[in-house]
Design an enzyme around this catalytic site. Structure first.
Site, mmCIF file in Angstrom:
data_model
loop_
_atom_site.group_PDB
_atom_site.id
_atom_site.type_symbol
_atom_site.label_atom_id
_atom_site.label_comp_id
_atom_site.label_asym_id
_atom_site.label_seq_id
_atom_site.Cartn_x
_atom_site.Cartn_y
_atom_site.Cartn_z
ATOM 1 N N LYS A 1 1.932 -5.529 -10.876
ATOM 2 C CA LYS A 1 2.322 -4.126 -10.753
ATOM 3 C C LYS A 1 2.426 -3.768 -9.270
ATOM 4 C CE LYS A 1 0.862 0.497 -12.386
ATOM 5 N NZ LYS A 1 -0.154 1.254 -13.165
ATOM 6 N N SER B 1 1.634 4.154 -16.970
ATOM 7 C CA SER B 1 2.444 3.971 -15.790
ATOM 8 C C SER B 1 2.844 2.524 -15.526
ATOM 9 C CB SER B 1 1.701 4.519 -14.576
ATOM 10 O OG SER B 1 0.529 3.756 -14.323
ATOM 11 N N SER C 1 -2.854 3.542 -18.748
ATOM 12 C CA SER C 1 -1.647 2.928 -18.190
ATOM 13 C C SER C 1 -1.469 1.442 -18.434
ATOM 14 C CB SER C 1 -1.589 3.164 -16.688
ATOM 15 O OG SER C 1 -1.058 4.436 -16.448
#
Ligand code: GLN
Length: 496
Positions: free
Chosen positions: A85, A160, A184
Protein backbone atom coordinates in the site's frame (compact mmCIF):
# COMPACT_ATOMS: atom_id res chain seq x y z
CA UNK A 1 6.08 -19.99 -21.61
CA UNK A 2 2.61 -20.88 -22.85
CA UNK A 3 -0.43 -18.76 -22.00
CA UNK A 4 -1.95 -21.53 -19.87
CA UNK A 5 1.21 -22.03 -17.85
CA UNK A 6 1.33 -18.30 -17.33
CA UNK A 7 -2.24 -18.01 -16.04
CA UNK A 8 -1.69 -21.05 -13.86
CA UNK A 9 1.16 -19.20 -12.14
CA UNK A 10 -1.09 -16.25 -11.40
CA UNK A 11 -3.33 -18.21 -9.01
CA UNK A 12 -0.40 -19.52 -6.99
CA UNK A 13 -0.32 -19.02 -3.22
CA UNK A 14 2.66 -17.96 -1.12
CA UNK A 15 2.77 -21.41 0.50
CA UNK A 16 2.64 -23.27 -2.81
CA UNK A 17 4.95 -20.82 -4.58
CA UNK A 18 7.60 -21.22 -1.86
CA UNK A 19 7.52 -25.01 -2.30
CA UNK A 20 7.65 -24.90 -6.08
CA UNK A 21 10.50 -22.39 -6.12
CA UNK A 22 12.51 -24.56 -3.75
CA UNK A 23 11.76 -27.70 -5.76
CA UNK A 24 13.07 -25.89 -8.84
CA UNK A 25 9.76 -26.34 -10.70
CA UNK A 26 9.53 -22.62 -11.35
CA UNK A 27 11.88 -19.67 -11.07
CA UNK A 28 11.34 -16.37 -9.35
CA UNK A 29 12.04 -14.66 -12.65
CA UNK A 30 9.18 -16.55 -14.36
CA UNK A 31 6.87 -15.80 -11.47
CA UNK A 32 7.78 -12.12 -11.28
CA UNK A 33 7.54 -11.76 -15.06
CA UNK A 34 4.10 -13.40 -15.07
CA UNK A 35 2.76 -10.91 -12.51
CA UNK A 36 4.38 -7.92 -14.23
CA UNK A 37 2.77 -9.02 -17.51
CA UNK A 38 -0.56 -9.42 -15.77
CA UNK A 39 -0.26 -5.89 -14.34
CA UNK A 40 0.56 -4.55 -17.80
CA UNK A 41 -2.44 -6.39 -19.30
CA UNK A 42 -5.03 -5.43 -16.68
CA UNK A 43 -4.09 -2.29 -14.82
CA UNK A 44 -5.52 0.14 -17.34
CA UNK A 45 -8.89 -1.18 -16.13
CA UNK A 46 -8.24 -2.12 -12.50
CA UNK A 47 -5.92 0.80 -11.70
CA UNK A 48 -4.56 -0.78 -8.52
CA UNK A 49 -0.99 0.50 -8.90
CA UNK A 50 0.33 4.01 -8.34
CA UNK A 51 3.91 2.88 -9.02
CA UNK A 52 5.20 -0.35 -10.60
CA UNK A 53 8.84 -1.14 -9.76
CA UNK A 54 9.52 -3.49 -12.65
CA UNK A 55 13.28 -3.04 -12.87
CA UNK A 56 14.07 -3.61 -9.19
CA UNK A 57 11.57 -6.50 -9.05
CA UNK A 58 13.32 -8.33 -11.90
CA UNK A 59 16.75 -7.64 -10.40
CA UNK A 60 15.60 -9.03 -7.04
CA UNK A 61 14.13 -12.06 -8.82
CA UNK A 62 17.55 -12.80 -10.37
CA UNK A 63 19.15 -12.66 -6.93
CA UNK A 64 16.44 -14.90 -5.48
CA UNK A 65 16.99 -17.43 -8.27
CA UNK A 66 20.71 -17.62 -7.59
CA UNK A 67 20.05 -18.20 -3.88
CA UNK A 68 17.45 -20.84 -4.75
CA UNK A 69 19.64 -22.67 -7.22
CA UNK A 70 22.61 -22.76 -4.84
CA UNK A 71 20.38 -24.03 -2.02
CA UNK A 72 21.02 -20.91 0.09
CA UNK A 73 17.44 -19.63 0.12
CA UNK A 74 16.67 -19.87 3.82
CA UNK A 75 14.27 -16.91 3.98
CA UNK A 76 10.62 -18.12 3.89
CA UNK A 77 9.32 -15.79 1.16
CA UNK A 78 12.35 -15.98 -1.12
CA UNK A 79 11.45 -14.99 -4.67
CA UNK A 80 7.72 -14.36 -4.08
CA UNK A 81 6.26 -11.16 -5.60
CA UNK A 82 4.02 -8.99 -3.42
CA UNK A 83 2.67 -5.40 -3.44
CA UNK A 84 2.64 -2.60 -0.86
CA UNK A 85 0.00 0.00 0.00
CA UNK A 86 1.30 3.44 -0.90
CA UNK A 87 1.14 4.50 2.77
CA UNK A 88 4.28 2.48 3.60
CA UNK A 89 7.63 4.22 3.30
CA UNK A 90 9.87 2.62 0.68
CA UNK A 91 13.47 3.77 0.35
CA UNK A 92 14.09 5.32 -3.05
CA UNK A 93 10.54 4.55 -4.28
CA UNK A 94 7.91 7.31 -4.50
CA UNK A 95 5.41 7.09 -1.63
CA UNK A 96 2.31 9.30 -1.90
CA UNK A 97 -0.33 8.05 0.59
CA UNK A 98 -2.76 8.87 -2.25
CA UNK A 99 -2.22 12.60 -1.69
CA UNK A 100 -1.02 15.50 -3.80
CA UNK A 101 0.71 16.60 -0.61
CA UNK A 102 3.26 13.80 -1.08
CA UNK A 103 3.35 13.90 -4.88
CA UNK A 104 7.13 14.16 -4.91
CA UNK A 105 8.08 12.25 -1.76
CA UNK A 106 10.85 9.69 -2.25
CA UNK A 107 11.54 8.36 1.26
CA UNK A 108 15.12 7.96 2.52
CA UNK A 109 14.20 4.85 4.56
CA UNK A 110 12.00 1.76 4.57
CA UNK A 111 9.09 1.08 6.91
CA UNK A 112 9.92 -1.75 9.33
CA UNK A 113 7.41 -4.05 7.58
CA UNK A 114 9.08 -3.33 4.25
CA UNK A 115 12.55 -4.24 5.52
CA UNK A 116 11.13 -7.34 7.23
CA UNK A 117 9.58 -8.50 3.96
CA UNK A 118 12.90 -7.91 2.23
CA UNK A 119 14.69 -9.93 4.91
CA UNK A 120 12.08 -12.65 4.39
CA UNK A 121 13.03 -12.68 0.69
CA UNK A 122 9.84 -11.18 -0.83
CA UNK A 123 9.98 -9.08 -4.00
CA UNK A 124 8.00 -5.84 -4.22
CA UNK A 125 6.15 -5.20 -7.49
CA UNK A 126 5.24 -1.66 -6.47
CA UNK A 127 2.93 0.66 -4.59
CA UNK A 128 -0.84 0.36 -4.44
CA UNK A 129 -3.58 2.96 -4.66
CA UNK A 130 -5.56 4.08 -1.64
CA UNK A 131 -7.88 6.74 -0.31
CA UNK A 132 -5.91 9.86 0.56
CA UNK A 133 -4.10 9.34 3.88
CA UNK A 134 -6.21 6.19 4.34
CA UNK A 135 -9.43 8.15 4.86
CA UNK A 136 -12.27 6.52 2.98
CA UNK A 137 -14.05 3.29 2.15
CA UNK A 138 -13.99 3.20 -1.65
CA UNK A 139 -10.57 4.33 -2.97
CA UNK A 140 -12.47 7.11 -4.73
CA UNK A 141 -10.71 9.62 -2.47
CA UNK A 142 -7.29 8.93 -3.98
CA UNK A 143 -5.81 12.13 -5.40
CA UNK A 144 -4.70 10.11 -8.45
CA UNK A 145 -7.55 7.95 -9.76
CA UNK A 146 -10.18 5.53 -8.42
CA UNK A 147 -9.42 1.79 -8.41
CA UNK A 148 -12.00 -0.64 -9.82
CA UNK A 149 -13.32 -3.85 -8.28
CA UNK A 150 -12.07 -6.84 -10.34
CA UNK A 151 -15.41 -8.64 -9.80
CA UNK A 152 -17.27 -5.78 -11.50
CA UNK A 153 -15.27 -2.90 -12.90
CA UNK A 154 -18.21 -0.50 -12.36
CA UNK A 155 -17.95 -1.03 -8.62
CA UNK A 156 -15.54 0.19 -5.94
CA UNK A 157 -12.99 -2.19 -4.40
CA UNK A 158 -13.63 -0.75 -0.93
CA UNK A 159 -11.08 1.29 0.95
CA UNK A 160 -8.91 2.71 2.04
CA UNK A 161 -6.61 -0.17 0.95
CA UNK A 162 -8.59 -0.67 -2.28
CA UNK A 163 -5.50 -1.06 -4.47
CA UNK A 164 -4.08 -3.75 -2.17
CA UNK A 165 -7.33 -5.77 -2.24
CA UNK A 166 -7.95 -5.33 -5.98
CA UNK A 167 -4.38 -6.34 -6.88
CA UNK A 168 -4.79 -9.72 -5.15
CA UNK A 169 -8.28 -10.30 -6.62
CA UNK A 170 -7.06 -9.36 -10.11
CA UNK A 171 -4.07 -11.72 -9.75
CA UNK A 172 -1.59 -8.88 -10.09
CA UNK A 173 0.22 -9.92 -6.88
CA UNK A 174 0.26 -13.10 -4.81
CA UNK A 175 -0.28 -11.04 -1.68
CA UNK A 176 -0.14 -7.42 -0.54
CA UNK A 177 0.09 -5.30 2.59
CA UNK A 178 -2.51 -2.73 3.65
CA UNK A 179 -3.34 -0.73 6.75
CA UNK A 180 -6.48 -0.76 8.87
CA UNK A 181 -7.55 2.11 11.15
CA UNK A 182 -11.30 1.46 11.13
CA UNK A 183 -11.69 -1.33 8.58
CA UNK A 184 -9.39 -0.45 5.69
CA UNK A 185 -8.05 -3.98 5.33
CA UNK A 186 -11.19 -5.98 6.13
CA UNK A 187 -13.81 -4.00 4.19
CA UNK A 188 -11.88 -4.03 0.87
CA UNK A 189 -11.05 -7.72 1.46
CA UNK A 190 -14.80 -8.32 1.83
CA UNK A 191 -15.63 -6.32 -1.32
CA UNK A 192 -12.93 -8.04 -3.41
CA UNK A 193 -13.42 -11.62 -2.15
CA UNK A 194 -9.98 -12.08 -0.60
CA UNK A 195 -8.55 -12.62 2.89
CA UNK A 196 -7.64 -9.52 4.92
CA UNK A 197 -6.16 -9.59 8.43
CA UNK A 198 -5.86 -6.71 10.89
CA UNK A 199 -3.47 -7.87 13.62
CA UNK A 200 -3.71 -6.88 17.30
CA UNK A 201 -2.75 -3.23 17.84
CA UNK A 202 0.97 -3.45 18.64
CA UNK A 203 1.57 -6.83 16.97
CA UNK A 204 3.16 -5.20 13.91
CA UNK A 205 5.47 -2.18 13.95
CA UNK A 206 4.01 1.08 12.62
CA UNK A 207 7.43 2.59 11.99
CA UNK A 208 7.36 4.00 8.47
CA UNK A 209 3.56 3.80 8.15
CA UNK A 210 2.36 7.32 7.32
CA UNK A 211 0.19 7.98 10.37
CA UNK A 212 -3.56 8.56 10.21
CA UNK A 213 -4.78 7.81 13.77
CA UNK A 214 -1.88 6.44 15.77
CA UNK A 215 -3.89 4.68 18.49
CA UNK A 216 -5.85 2.72 15.86
CA UNK A 217 -3.58 2.13 12.84
CA UNK A 218 -2.27 -1.39 12.13
CA UNK A 219 -0.59 -2.96 9.11
CA UNK A 220 -1.69 -6.36 7.84
CA UNK A 221 -1.83 -8.76 4.89
CA UNK A 222 -4.18 -9.34 1.95
CA UNK A 223 -3.94 -12.87 0.57
CA UNK A 224 -5.92 -15.49 -1.29
CA UNK A 225 -5.78 -18.03 1.59
CA UNK A 226 -5.70 -17.98 5.38
CA UNK A 227 -2.48 -19.99 5.33
CA UNK A 228 -0.83 -17.22 3.31
CA UNK A 229 -2.10 -14.59 5.76
CA UNK A 230 -0.39 -16.54 8.55
CA UNK A 231 2.84 -16.66 6.52
CA UNK A 232 2.85 -12.96 5.79
CA UNK A 233 1.95 -12.03 9.37
CA UNK A 234 4.81 -14.24 10.59
CA UNK A 235 7.21 -12.24 8.43
CA UNK A 236 6.12 -8.77 9.60
CA UNK A 237 5.12 -9.29 13.27
CA UNK A 238 7.20 -8.76 16.36
CA UNK A 239 8.88 -6.16 18.57
CA UNK A 240 10.60 -3.17 17.00
CA UNK A 241 12.76 -0.66 18.90
CA UNK A 242 11.55 1.96 16.41
CA UNK A 243 7.89 1.65 17.55
CA UNK A 244 7.37 1.95 21.31
CA UNK A 245 3.74 0.80 20.99
CA UNK A 246 4.84 -2.54 19.57
CA UNK A 247 4.41 -5.49 21.97
CA UNK A 248 7.54 -7.15 23.30
CA UNK A 249 5.69 -10.47 23.43
CA UNK A 250 7.27 -13.29 21.44
CA UNK A 251 5.50 -14.07 18.17
CA UNK A 252 3.91 -17.54 18.09
CA UNK A 253 4.27 -19.93 15.18
CA UNK A 254 1.03 -19.06 13.39
CA UNK A 255 1.29 -21.98 10.99
CA UNK A 256 1.29 -24.49 13.86
CA UNK A 257 -2.25 -23.50 14.90
CA UNK A 258 -3.86 -23.47 11.47
CA UNK A 259 -5.28 -26.99 11.69
CA UNK A 260 -6.80 -26.80 15.15
CA UNK A 261 -10.31 -27.29 13.76
CA UNK A 262 -13.71 -26.16 15.00
CA UNK A 263 -14.57 -28.77 17.59
CA UNK A 264 -15.90 -27.16 20.75
CA UNK A 265 -14.88 -23.66 19.66
CA UNK A 266 -17.05 -21.12 21.49
CA UNK A 267 -18.19 -18.55 18.96
CA UNK A 268 -20.12 -15.46 20.06
CA UNK A 269 -22.49 -13.79 17.61
CA UNK A 270 -23.43 -10.63 19.56
CA UNK A 271 -26.73 -9.23 18.37
CA UNK A 272 -25.38 -5.68 17.89
CA UNK A 273 -23.25 -6.99 15.01
CA UNK A 274 -26.26 -8.43 13.24
CA UNK A 275 -28.50 -5.43 13.06
CA UNK A 276 -28.38 -1.93 11.73
CA UNK A 277 -28.12 -1.44 8.05
CA UNK A 278 -27.16 -4.98 7.05
CA UNK A 279 -28.60 -5.75 3.64
CA UNK A 280 -30.71 -8.88 3.28
CA UNK A 281 -28.33 -10.62 0.89
CA UNK A 282 -25.43 -10.12 3.32
CA UNK A 283 -27.57 -11.35 6.22
CA UNK A 284 -28.59 -14.50 4.33
CA UNK A 285 -25.00 -15.25 3.34
CA UNK A 286 -23.70 -14.80 6.87
CA UNK A 287 -26.47 -16.99 8.31
CA UNK A 288 -25.48 -19.77 5.93
CA UNK A 289 -21.85 -19.39 7.04
CA UNK A 290 -22.89 -19.67 10.70
CA UNK A 291 -24.88 -22.83 9.91
CA UNK A 292 -21.84 -24.36 8.27
CA UNK A 293 -19.66 -23.53 11.28
CA UNK A 294 -22.13 -25.03 13.75
CA UNK A 295 -22.73 -28.11 11.62
CA UNK A 296 -18.99 -28.73 11.88
CA UNK A 297 -18.48 -28.53 15.61
CA UNK A 298 -18.41 -24.82 16.51
CA UNK A 299 -20.78 -23.71 19.27
CA UNK A 300 -22.53 -20.55 18.11
CA UNK A 301 -23.92 -18.42 20.92
CA UNK A 302 -26.28 -15.64 19.86
CA UNK A 303 -27.12 -14.49 23.38
CA UNK A 304 -24.24 -12.05 24.09
CA UNK A 305 -25.17 -8.40 23.97
CA UNK A 306 -22.66 -5.59 23.61
CA UNK A 307 -24.74 -2.45 24.14
CA UNK A 308 -21.80 -0.06 23.68
CA UNK A 309 -20.84 -1.45 20.28
CA UNK A 310 -23.24 0.86 18.36
CA UNK A 311 -21.28 3.73 19.94
CA UNK A 312 -18.06 2.60 18.25
CA UNK A 313 -18.77 4.50 15.01
CA UNK A 314 -19.40 7.90 16.65
CA UNK A 315 -16.45 7.31 19.02
CA UNK A 316 -14.23 6.58 16.02
CA UNK A 317 -15.36 9.72 14.22
CA UNK A 318 -14.24 11.80 17.22
CA UNK A 319 -10.97 9.98 17.98
CA UNK A 320 -9.67 9.27 14.47
CA UNK A 321 -10.16 12.86 13.19
CA UNK A 322 -8.66 14.22 16.45
CA UNK A 323 -5.53 12.12 16.01
CA UNK A 324 -5.42 12.89 12.29
CA UNK A 325 -5.60 16.65 12.90
CA UNK A 326 -2.46 16.31 15.05
CA UNK A 327 -0.66 13.86 12.73
CA UNK A 328 -1.34 15.84 9.56
CA UNK A 329 -0.08 19.10 11.09
CA UNK A 330 3.39 18.08 9.89
CA UNK A 331 2.37 18.66 6.27
CA UNK A 332 3.13 22.37 6.12
CA UNK A 333 4.92 22.67 2.80
CA UNK A 334 8.32 22.91 4.45
CA UNK A 335 9.38 19.42 5.43
CA UNK A 336 7.96 16.98 2.90
CA UNK A 337 6.53 16.79 -0.58
CA UNK A 338 4.37 19.54 -1.99
CA UNK A 339 4.92 23.15 -0.95
CA UNK A 340 3.17 26.20 -2.41
CA UNK A 341 5.46 29.20 -2.72
CA UNK A 342 3.43 32.41 -2.94
CA UNK A 343 6.21 34.39 -1.37
CA UNK A 344 4.03 36.79 0.61
CA UNK A 345 4.66 35.25 4.01
CA UNK A 346 5.39 31.91 5.62
CA UNK A 347 1.76 31.73 6.80
CA UNK A 348 0.37 32.41 3.32
CA UNK A 349 2.57 29.64 1.91
CA UNK A 350 1.46 27.22 4.59
CA UNK A 351 -2.20 28.03 4.00
CA UNK A 352 -1.86 27.61 0.24
CA UNK A 353 0.02 24.33 0.70
CA UNK A 354 -2.70 22.82 2.87
CA UNK A 355 -5.49 24.25 0.72
CA UNK A 356 -4.17 22.72 -2.51
CA UNK A 357 -2.29 19.73 -1.09
CA UNK A 358 -5.18 18.09 0.82
CA UNK A 359 -8.40 16.78 -0.72
CA UNK A 360 -11.91 17.48 0.58
CA UNK A 361 -12.29 14.42 2.79
CA UNK A 362 -8.94 14.98 4.49
CA UNK A 363 -9.81 18.61 5.14
CA UNK A 364 -13.16 17.53 6.59
CA UNK A 365 -11.39 15.16 9.02
CA UNK A 366 -8.85 17.80 10.07
CA UNK A 367 -11.64 20.28 10.77
CA UNK A 368 -13.68 17.72 12.73
CA UNK A 369 -10.62 16.79 14.80
CA UNK A 370 -9.51 20.35 15.48
CA UNK A 371 -13.06 21.12 16.61
CA UNK A 372 -13.27 18.09 18.94
CA UNK A 373 -9.93 19.00 20.53
CA UNK A 374 -10.56 22.73 20.95
CA UNK A 375 -10.97 24.40 24.34
CA UNK A 376 -14.56 24.16 25.52
CA UNK A 377 -15.34 21.12 23.34
CA UNK A 378 -12.52 18.80 24.42
CA UNK A 379 -14.42 17.54 27.49
CA UNK A 380 -17.70 17.14 25.66
CA UNK A 381 -16.26 15.26 22.68
CA UNK A 382 -12.71 13.91 22.92
CA UNK A 383 -12.76 13.02 26.61
CA UNK A 384 -16.24 11.55 26.40
CA UNK A 385 -15.22 9.44 23.40
CA UNK A 386 -12.20 8.10 25.32
CA UNK A 387 -14.50 7.04 28.16
CA UNK A 388 -16.84 5.20 25.80
CA UNK A 389 -13.76 3.58 24.25
CA UNK A 390 -13.03 2.07 27.66
CA UNK A 391 -16.60 0.77 27.93
CA UNK A 392 -16.31 -0.91 24.53
CA UNK A 393 -13.02 -2.55 25.51
CA UNK A 394 -14.63 -3.89 28.69
CA UNK A 395 -17.56 -5.34 26.76
CA UNK A 396 -15.17 -7.26 24.55
CA UNK A 397 -13.34 -8.53 27.66
CA UNK A 398 -16.64 -9.71 29.09
CA UNK A 399 -17.57 -11.63 25.94
CA UNK A 400 -14.09 -13.16 25.68
CA UNK A 401 -14.29 -14.42 29.26
CA UNK A 402 -16.73 -17.03 27.94
CA UNK A 403 -15.99 -17.27 24.21
CA UNK A 404 -12.96 -17.92 22.01
CA UNK A 405 -13.91 -15.72 19.10
CA UNK A 406 -16.60 -13.31 17.87
CA UNK A 407 -18.21 -13.73 14.46
CA UNK A 408 -19.80 -10.89 12.50
CA UNK A 409 -20.35 -9.65 8.98
CA UNK A 410 -17.43 -7.55 7.71
CA UNK A 411 -19.49 -4.91 5.92
CA UNK A 412 -23.25 -4.24 5.77
CA UNK A 413 -23.38 -4.46 1.94
CA UNK A 414 -21.53 -5.87 -1.03
CA UNK A 415 -19.35 -3.52 -3.10
CA UNK A 416 -21.33 -0.53 -4.36
CA UNK A 417 -21.12 1.25 -7.72
CA UNK A 418 -18.52 3.94 -8.22
CA UNK A 419 -20.04 7.35 -7.52
CA UNK A 420 -23.07 5.83 -5.74
CA UNK A 421 -22.24 7.20 -2.27
CA UNK A 422 -21.70 10.93 -2.11
CA UNK A 423 -22.86 11.63 1.44
CA UNK A 424 -19.86 11.33 3.83
CA UNK A 425 -21.99 9.87 6.63
CA UNK A 426 -23.28 7.09 4.34
CA UNK A 427 -19.67 6.32 3.44
CA UNK A 428 -18.72 6.16 7.14
CA UNK A 429 -21.45 3.55 7.74
CA UNK A 430 -19.42 1.03 5.71
CA UNK A 431 -17.23 0.50 8.76
CA UNK A 432 -19.95 -0.04 11.32
CA UNK A 433 -18.93 -3.69 11.90
CA UNK A 434 -15.15 -3.28 11.55
CA UNK A 435 -14.47 -0.23 13.74
CA UNK A 436 -15.21 -1.92 17.11
CA UNK A 437 -12.09 -4.14 16.79
CA UNK A 438 -9.91 -1.07 16.16
CA UNK A 439 -11.43 0.77 19.12
CA UNK A 440 -10.55 -2.20 21.35
CA UNK A 441 -7.19 -2.91 19.64
CA UNK A 442 -8.20 -6.50 18.86
CA UNK A 443 -7.15 -8.73 15.94
CA UNK A 444 -9.78 -9.35 13.26
CA UNK A 445 -9.90 -11.12 9.93
CA UNK A 446 -12.24 -10.98 6.93
CA UNK A 447 -12.46 -14.06 4.72
CA UNK A 448 -14.65 -14.89 1.74
CA UNK A 449 -18.02 -15.98 3.17
CA UNK A 450 -20.12 -16.42 0.06
CA UNK A 451 -21.80 -14.25 -2.54
CA UNK A 452 -24.62 -11.71 -2.27
CA UNK A 453 -26.44 -9.43 -4.68
CA UNK A 454 -25.28 -9.65 -8.31
CA UNK A 455 -22.77 -12.38 -7.45
CA UNK A 456 -20.56 -10.01 -5.50
CA UNK A 457 -18.39 -11.38 -2.64
CA UNK A 458 -19.47 -11.13 1.00
CA UNK A 459 -16.88 -11.12 3.79
CA UNK A 460 -17.18 -13.06 7.03
CA UNK A 461 -15.41 -11.46 9.97
CA UNK A 462 -13.87 -13.03 13.07
CA UNK A 463 -12.61 -10.91 15.98
CA UNK A 464 -10.17 -12.47 18.45
CA UNK A 465 -8.66 -11.77 21.85
CA UNK A 466 -5.64 -9.52 22.23
CA UNK A 467 -2.56 -11.19 20.67
CA UNK A 468 -4.57 -14.29 19.81
CA UNK A 469 -4.29 -14.19 16.03
CA UNK A 470 -3.71 -17.96 16.20
CA UNK A 471 -7.31 -18.79 17.17
CA UNK A 472 -8.57 -16.41 14.49
CA UNK A 473 -6.43 -18.00 11.83
CA UNK A 474 -7.47 -21.47 13.00
CA UNK A 475 -11.22 -20.85 12.72
CA UNK A 476 -10.81 -18.90 9.47
CA UNK A 477 -8.74 -21.71 7.98
CA UNK A 478 -11.29 -24.33 9.05
CA UNK A 479 -14.13 -22.34 7.47
CA UNK A 480 -12.12 -21.75 4.30
CA UNK A 481 -11.53 -25.51 3.88
CA UNK A 482 -15.22 -26.28 4.42
CA UNK A 483 -16.71 -23.57 2.23
CA UNK A 484 -14.04 -23.45 -0.47
CA UNK A 485 -15.30 -20.25 -2.13
CA UNK A 486 -13.60 -19.18 -5.31
CA UNK A 487 -11.33 -16.15 -4.97
CA UNK A 488 -11.02 -15.76 -8.73
CA UNK A 489 -13.42 -13.23 -10.28
CA UNK A 490 -15.35 -14.65 -13.24
CA UNK A 491 -15.08 -11.41 -15.19
CA UNK A 492 -12.07 -11.23 -17.40
CA UNK A 493 -10.27 -8.06 -16.36
CA UNK A 494 -7.58 -8.69 -18.89
CA UNK A 495 -6.28 -11.38 -21.15
CA UNK A 496 -3.34 -13.43 -19.90
N1 GLN B 1 -13.17 4.03 6.28
C1 GLN B 1 -12.65 4.48 7.54
C2 GLN B 1 -12.27 5.94 7.45
O1 GLN B 1 -12.55 6.50 6.47
C3 GLN B 1 -11.48 3.62 7.94
C4 GLN B 1 -10.26 3.92 7.19
C5 GLN B 1 -9.09 3.09 7.61
O2 GLN B 1 -9.23 2.04 8.23
N2 GLN B 1 -7.91 3.59 7.31
O3 GLN B 1 -11.73 6.49 8.35
Amino acid sequence: MSATANSELLTITLADGAKRLRAGEITSRELTRAFLDRIAATDDRVRAFVTVTEESALAEAEQADSLLSSGDATAPLTGLPIGLKDVLMTKGVRTTAGSRMLDTLVPPYDATVVSRLQEAGAISLGKLNMDEFAMGSSTEHSAWFPTANPWDLQRVPGGSSGGSAAAVAAQQCIATLGSDTGGSIRQPASFCGVVGLKPTYGRVSRHGLIAFASSLDQIGPFTRTVEDAAMLLQAIAGPDPLDSTCYDAPVPDFDAELDRGLDGLRVAAPREFFSDGMHDDVATTIEAALDLLSANGAIIDRSPSMPSVPMALPVYYILAPSECSANLARFDGVKYGYGARQGESMWADMEATRKHGFGREVKRRILLGAYALSAGYYDAYYLQAQKVRTLIRREFDRVFAEHDVIVAPTAPTVAFKQGAITDPYQMYLNDIFTIPANIAGLPAISIPGGFGADGMPVGLQFVGQRLDESTLLGIANAYEQLADWSTIPPSNVGST
